[in-house]
Design a protein around this motif. Structure first.
Motif, mmCIF file in Angstrom:
data_model
loop_
_atom_site.group_PDB
_atom_site.id
_atom_site.type_symbol
_atom_site.label_atom_id
_atom_site.label_comp_id
_atom_site.label_asym_id
_atom_site.label_seq_id
_atom_site.Cartn_x
_atom_site.Cartn_y
_atom_site.Cartn_z
ATOM 1 N N LEU A 395 0.816 -1.211 0.000
ATOM 2 C CA LEU A 395 0.000 0.000 0.000
ATOM 3 C C LEU A 395 0.851 1.264 0.000
ATOM 4 C CD1 LEU A 395 -2.843 -0.998 2.497
ATOM 5 C CD2 LEU A 395 -2.927 -0.967 0.001
ATOM 6 N N LEU A 396 2.044 1.186 0.570
ATOM 7 C CA LEU A 396 2.945 2.341 0.549
ATOM 8 C C LEU A 396 3.303 2.741 -0.874
ATOM 9 C CD1 LEU A 396 5.573 1.584 3.352
ATOM 10 C CD2 LEU A 396 3.745 3.285 3.424
ATOM 11 N N ASN A 397 3.244 1.784 -1.776
ATOM 12 C CA ASN A 397 3.692 2.022 -3.144
ATOM 13 C C ASN A 397 2.546 2.140 -4.141
ATOM 14 O OD1 ASN A 397 6.810 1.638 -2.971
ATOM 15 N ND2 ASN A 397 5.941 0.010 -1.733
ATOM 16 N N ARG A 398 1.322 2.295 -3.624
ATOM 17 C CA ARG A 398 0.165 2.475 -4.505
ATOM 18 C C ARG A 398 -0.224 3.937 -4.480
ATOM 19 N NH1 ARG A 398 -1.867 1.153 -8.032
ATOM 20 N NH2 ARG A 398 -3.789 -0.050 -7.807
ATOM 21 N N ALA A 399 0.602 4.771 -5.126
ATOM 22 C CA ALA A 399 0.379 6.207 -5.144
ATOM 23 C C ALA A 399 -0.884 6.531 -5.922
ATOM 24 C CB ALA A 399 1.580 6.909 -5.777
ATOM 25 N N GLY A 404 4.412 5.050 -12.640
ATOM 26 C CA GLY A 404 5.664 4.648 -12.023
ATOM 27 C C GLY A 404 6.186 3.347 -12.601
ATOM 28 N N THR A 405 7.175 2.791 -11.924
ATOM 29 C CA THR A 405 7.767 1.524 -12.352
ATOM 30 C C THR A 405 7.375 0.440 -11.369
ATOM 31 O OG1 THR A 405 9.639 2.667 -13.353
ATOM 32 C CG2 THR A 405 9.912 0.332 -12.888
ATOM 33 N N ARG A 406 6.993 -0.700 -11.886
ATOM 34 C CA ARG A 406 6.587 -1.825 -11.048
ATOM 35 C C ARG A 406 7.691 -2.867 -11.053
ATOM 36 N NH1 ARG A 406 0.868 -5.076 -11.781
ATOM 37 N NH2 ARG A 406 0.835 -6.062 -9.715
ATOM 38 N N LEU A 407 8.121 -3.271 -9.880
ATOM 39 C CA LEU A 407 9.218 -4.230 -9.735
ATOM 40 C C LEU A 407 8.671 -5.590 -9.336
ATOM 41 C CD1 LEU A 407 12.351 -4.783 -9.461
ATOM 42 C CD2 LEU A 407 12.042 -4.256 -7.039
ATOM 43 N N LEU A 615 23.778 -4.657 -4.924
ATOM 44 C CA LEU A 615 23.334 -3.432 -4.285
ATOM 45 C C LEU A 615 23.641 -2.249 -5.189
ATOM 46 C CD1 LEU A 615 25.809 -2.568 -1.336
ATOM 47 C CD2 LEU A 615 26.392 -3.926 -3.310
ATOM 48 N N VAL A 616 23.144 -1.067 -4.824
ATOM 49 C CA VAL A 616 23.409 0.156 -5.582
ATOM 50 C C VAL A 616 23.857 1.225 -4.592
ATOM 51 C CG1 VAL A 616 20.978 0.844 -5.415
ATOM 52 C CG2 VAL A 616 22.433 1.901 -7.129
ATOM 53 N N PHE A 617 24.763 2.079 -5.036
ATOM 54 C CA PHE A 617 25.216 3.206 -4.226
ATOM 55 C C PHE A 617 24.582 4.477 -4.777
ATOM 56 C CE2 PHE A 617 28.242 -0.149 -3.732
ATOM 57 C CZ PHE A 617 28.561 -0.127 -2.389
ATOM 58 N N LEU A 618 23.976 5.268 -3.889
ATOM 59 C CA LEU A 618 23.250 6.464 -4.286
ATOM 60 C C LEU A 618 23.885 7.688 -3.633
ATOM 61 C CD1 LEU A 618 21.142 4.093 -3.085
ATOM 62 C CD2 LEU A 618 19.470 5.535 -4.198
ATOM 63 N N ARG A 619 24.040 8.745 -4.411
ATOM 64 C CA ARG A 619 24.520 10.002 -3.844
ATOM 65 C C ARG A 619 23.318 10.898 -3.553
ATOM 66 N NH1 ARG A 619 28.293 13.358 -7.534
ATOM 67 N NH2 ARG A 619 26.280 13.832 -8.473
ATOM 68 N N LEU A 654 16.721 -0.724 -11.555
ATOM 69 C CA LEU A 654 17.225 0.216 -10.563
ATOM 70 C C LEU A 654 16.160 1.247 -10.212
ATOM 71 C CD1 LEU A 654 19.676 1.163 -8.954
ATOM 72 C CD2 LEU A 654 20.310 2.594 -10.893
ATOM 73 N N ARG A 655 15.511 1.792 -11.230
ATOM 74 C CA ARG A 655 14.448 2.766 -10.972
ATOM 75 C C ARG A 655 13.351 2.143 -10.104
ATOM 76 N NH1 ARG A 655 12.385 7.387 -13.662
ATOM 77 N NH2 ARG A 655 13.873 7.122 -15.382
ATOM 78 N N GLY A 656 12.990 0.886 -10.424
ATOM 79 C CA GLY A 656 11.926 0.229 -9.687
ATOM 80 C C GLY A 656 12.234 0.066 -8.220
ATOM 81 N N ILE A 657 13.479 -0.261 -7.877
ATOM 82 C CA ILE A 657 13.789 -0.521 -6.464
ATOM 83 C C ILE A 657 14.199 0.749 -5.728
ATOM 84 C CG2 ILE A 657 16.258 -1.085 -6.623
ATOM 85 C CD1 ILE A 657 15.474 -3.553 -4.785
ATOM 86 N N VAL A 658 14.836 1.700 -6.416
ATOM 87 C CA VAL A 658 15.220 2.947 -5.757
ATOM 88 C C VAL A 658 13.982 3.741 -5.366
ATOM 89 C CG1 VAL A 658 16.276 5.212 -6.153
ATOM 90 C CG2 VAL A 658 17.521 3.136 -6.757
ATOM 91 N N GLU A 659 12.986 3.737 -6.234
ATOM 92 C CA GLU A 659 11.789 4.526 -5.973
ATOM 93 C C GLU A 659 10.757 3.776 -5.135
ATOM 94 O OE1 GLU A 659 10.418 5.821 -9.789
ATOM 95 O OE2 GLU A 659 12.214 7.053 -10.154
#
Length: 718
Positions: A395-399, A404-407, A615-619, A654-659
């Motif tokens: 539910l947190l991801n049902r804007a 958006g992107t679905r993972l 994993l991914v590194f984000l600035r 990446l977009r799917g999991i970062v967002e």
């Protein structure tokens, strides 16, 4: 001394079972032990040092040898990490200059030149025809001689090993914790559970086993002891049969069922008959695994036992000779007829399925939302805590907006991303359902007096499945965020092939704010403004390592995505050994390519895909870097996987999991309803507390309840 059992306890709990042995003057050897541990990034707690000081030197020395072997393996320091370029990260050449130099040397060699010329004739340079390419050109000792000593830094990792209770008590506690886990275990933990179940065959026994895979592992031991298996569905019996054949109890991979002795066949058929006799509706579960049931029937010979008619019905359903519609089939039939409220009532017979279907029901039934939600409210108490939390995270991801992107990530970690085209859910329905879930979860959490939470644990994702996190040192569940403090970031991969020549390629993809403008470091691009690649190794019969070194201040990208591509050869599941990790260093530390005490994370590489994305590194906007844990795989091609070829797919994932928003410790902290809540500031409170952090700090009251990544899943309610 049960050495393997002791190693399991140290690895899984970061505690040293209380040592025993002759009294003596062990203080000096204990200090030497502590110093040796620090070279691998570990340290003994004060309690351990005091306990060892009163034992004989030989007892302490034996414990030191065993423990050092365990922790070096945990950090990846049990193997020799060489690098193709001896001086790495210094003097790494430009890629084209490097290839041309090798080509020039090859053409001077009468034996090698013909193959290189033949390769060039086809318009493609085969790097494997170049003299010395892909194989170490120096020994490990020569590489060490070319490197400066590592300068110790306060930022080096220190993992404290605490004093545990006796080995039997520690092992029993670990066994019960794994057996009673409310979330599915990862592959390594499931294997550990099997070993511990056999060791504790005579007890203690778990009071409850919520996860079906765990039940299958323990039922195998129960059957060997002559006890009845714990089953309440026909699928429990199928999982047990897989366990008895050393197959996959998760049922994700086909199992080749072994021939079974008559007592085992009788036990399985009697268990099946009991389940069906008590509830004939459970025959509806058979259709989901029709083919495995057919193969199992060929081994169990149910026709030889007419007294167990219920068991015979199971195989009749599998063969299509008997009808037994499942909950899912009845649910879909109601949906097809347009009876959404009726579909919800049918699904209420399997409350977990109802809750997993709520998004679909609420979208399809705008006029029946109240009826659907009332049905959900009536059965919420029968839904597992893991499903409740999963739906709450969903539910947190049902804007309110689409686009958006679905993972999607399956149980094996294979990830797929695609545009989210679903219409939004009604805001009032989401708020009502969220409030229901929060209240139900709150009521199942343990009562807490004084809650102390380490700030760096607030953004650790709740481990709703052990399959969403690899096993290793410093590994966090998928979706977790952790700060990255250091000037130099260095990735490493190690692999050792089993039979076939195997080439793993370590790469780093760098993307901007829009997940675009790709830049990468790999064997095809050895240097960039920000970093260096250690060189390509293409054969690993004795083991091989590759590294990527990045100076974070020079990285212009927003995202750094390390990945391991299988260029050719054996898969992650097939090699003798493979693992990935990263190190952090200060700019002036220098040192060898691999230094165990700078390792922040090391994880086994396991999964069905041919490309691993750990994993991914984000600035952040403030310029600070963080890591977000992926634990994903791309299917990739059978051979020739390269970062250049999968960058589009990687960018979408990446977009799917970062967002995506994940439920974290911060969410649970608000629900625990503690009498007092404080953030850890380095000072231990005087009395017992409930502590949540990445590691257990020294000084906590002995009656404190401590949750770290090793047992954080215990907070997921049943």
């Amino acid at each position: 001394m049960n050495i393997w059992l002791e190693a399991l306890v140290v690895r899984n709990t970061h505690r040293i079972p209380a040592p025993s042995g002759p009294s003596g003057e062990g203080a000096a050897v204990a200090r030497q032990f502590d110093a040796a541990l620090m070279s691998a990034g570990f340290k003994l707690s004060g309690d351990v040092l005091r306990a060892l000081s009163g034992l004989s030197e030989q007892t302490v020395r034996s414990l030191a040898v065993r423990t050092l072997a365990t922790v070096r393996d945990m950090a990846g320091d049990h193997v020799r990490h060489n690098s193709y370029f001896r001086d790495f990260p210094r003097n790494v050449p430009d890629t084209l200059d490097f290839w041309l130099g090798l080509l020039h040397e090859t053409m001077q060699d009468a034996d090698l030149a013909p193959a290189a010329r033949e390769s060039l004739r086809g318009g493609v340079l085969n790097l494997l025809t170049l003299k010395g390419y892909g194989r170490y050109q120096h020994t490990y000792e020569e590489m060490l001689a070319a490197q400066d000593e590592l300068v110790a830094a306060a930022s080096d990792r220190v993992t404290v090993l605490h004093l545990g209770r006796g080995l039997d008590e520690e092992a029993a506690e670990l066994y019960l914790r794994l057996a009673e886990s409310t979330t599915p275990l990862g592959e390594e933990d499931l294997e550990t559970l099997g070993k511990l179940a056999a060791h504790h065959a005579s007890g203690p026994h778990p009071e409850r086993i919520p996860v079906r895979e765990n039940r299958a592992v323990i039922n195998r031991v129960r059957l060997a002891l002559g006890a009845e298996p714990l089953v309440d569905t026909v699928t429990d019996v199928l999982r047990l049969a897989c366990a008895l054949s050393d197959g996959d109890v998760t049922l994700q991979e086909p199992t080749r069922f072994a021939s079974m002795p008559r007592p085992t066949r009788r036990a399985l058929l009697a268990a099946l008959d009991g389940v069906v006799r008590d509830d004939p509706g459970k025959l509806g579960d058979v259709a989901a695994w029709r083919e495995p049931w057919k193969r199992l029937g060929e081994r169990l010979h149910p026709h030889e036992y007419p007294k167990w008619a219920g068991a015979a019905d199971v195989f009749a359903v599998a063969r299509g000779e008997k009808k037994a519609p499942s909950f899912a089939a009845r649910f879909e039939a109601r949906l097809a007829s347009g009876d959404l409220a009726g579909a919800a009532r049918v699904a209420a017979g399997a409350p977990g399925m109802l809750f997993r279907s709520l998004d679909r029901l609420l979208r399809l039934a705008p006029d029946s939302q109240d009826a659907v939600l009332k049905t959900a409210e009536s059965v919420a108490g029968r839904v597992s805590g893991r499903v409740l939390l999963s739906v709450r995270e969903h539910l947190l991801n049902r804007a309110a907006e689409t686009g958006g992107t679905r993972l999607f990530a399956n149980r094996l970690g294979l990830g797929v991303a695609m545009p989210d085209t679903r219409p939004p859910l009604d805001t009032a329905a989401v708020e009502r359902l969220s409030a229901l879930l929060d209240e139900e979860i709150r009521g199942r959490l343990p009562s807490v007096g004084h809650l102390v939470v380490a700030p760096d644990a607030l953004d650790v994702a709740l481990p709703l499945s052990g399959k969403a996190a690899g096993n290793g040192l410093g590994v966090l569940p998928r979706g977790s965020m952790s700060p990255v403090d250091g000037a130099l970031l260095r990735f490493f991969v190690y692999w050792r092939q089993h039979e076939t020549r195997t080439d793993f390629d370590l790469s780093a993809l760098m993307l901007d704010d829009d997940y675009d403008n790709p830049e990468w470091l790999s064997y095809t691009n050895l240097t960039s403004v920000a970093g260096e690649h250690s060189g390509d190794i293409t054969d690993a019969p004795e083991g091989a390592s590759e590294f990527i070194n990045l100076t974070l201040a020079k990285v212009k990208a927003r995202f750094i995505v390390p990945q391991v591509n299988i260029y050719c050869g054996e898969g992650f599941e097939d090699v003798e050994e493979s693992f990935f990790g990263f190190m952090l260093r200060d700019a002036e530390q220098k040192g060898r390519p691999f230094e165990a005490r700078t390792v922040r994370m090391k994880s086994e590489l396991r999964g069905p895909g041919r490309v691993a994305l750990p994993l991914v590194f984000l600035r952040g906007d403030d310029g600070r870097w963080s890591a977000k844990w992926l634990h994903l795989h791309l299917k990739g091609g059978t051979n020739f996987n390269r970062v250049e070829n999968n960058r589009v797919t990687t960018s979408m994932l990446l977009r799917g999991i970062v967002e995506r928003r994940f439920l974290t410790v911060r969410y649970l902290m608000d629900l625990l309803g503690a009498e007092k809540t404080t953030l850890w500031d380095g000072t231990a409170p005087g009395g017992p507390v409930t502590f949540i952090g990445l590691e257990r700090p020294e000084g906590l009251h002995e009656d404190s309840m401590v949750y770290t990544p090793e047992n954080l899943g215990d907070l997921v309610p049943a």
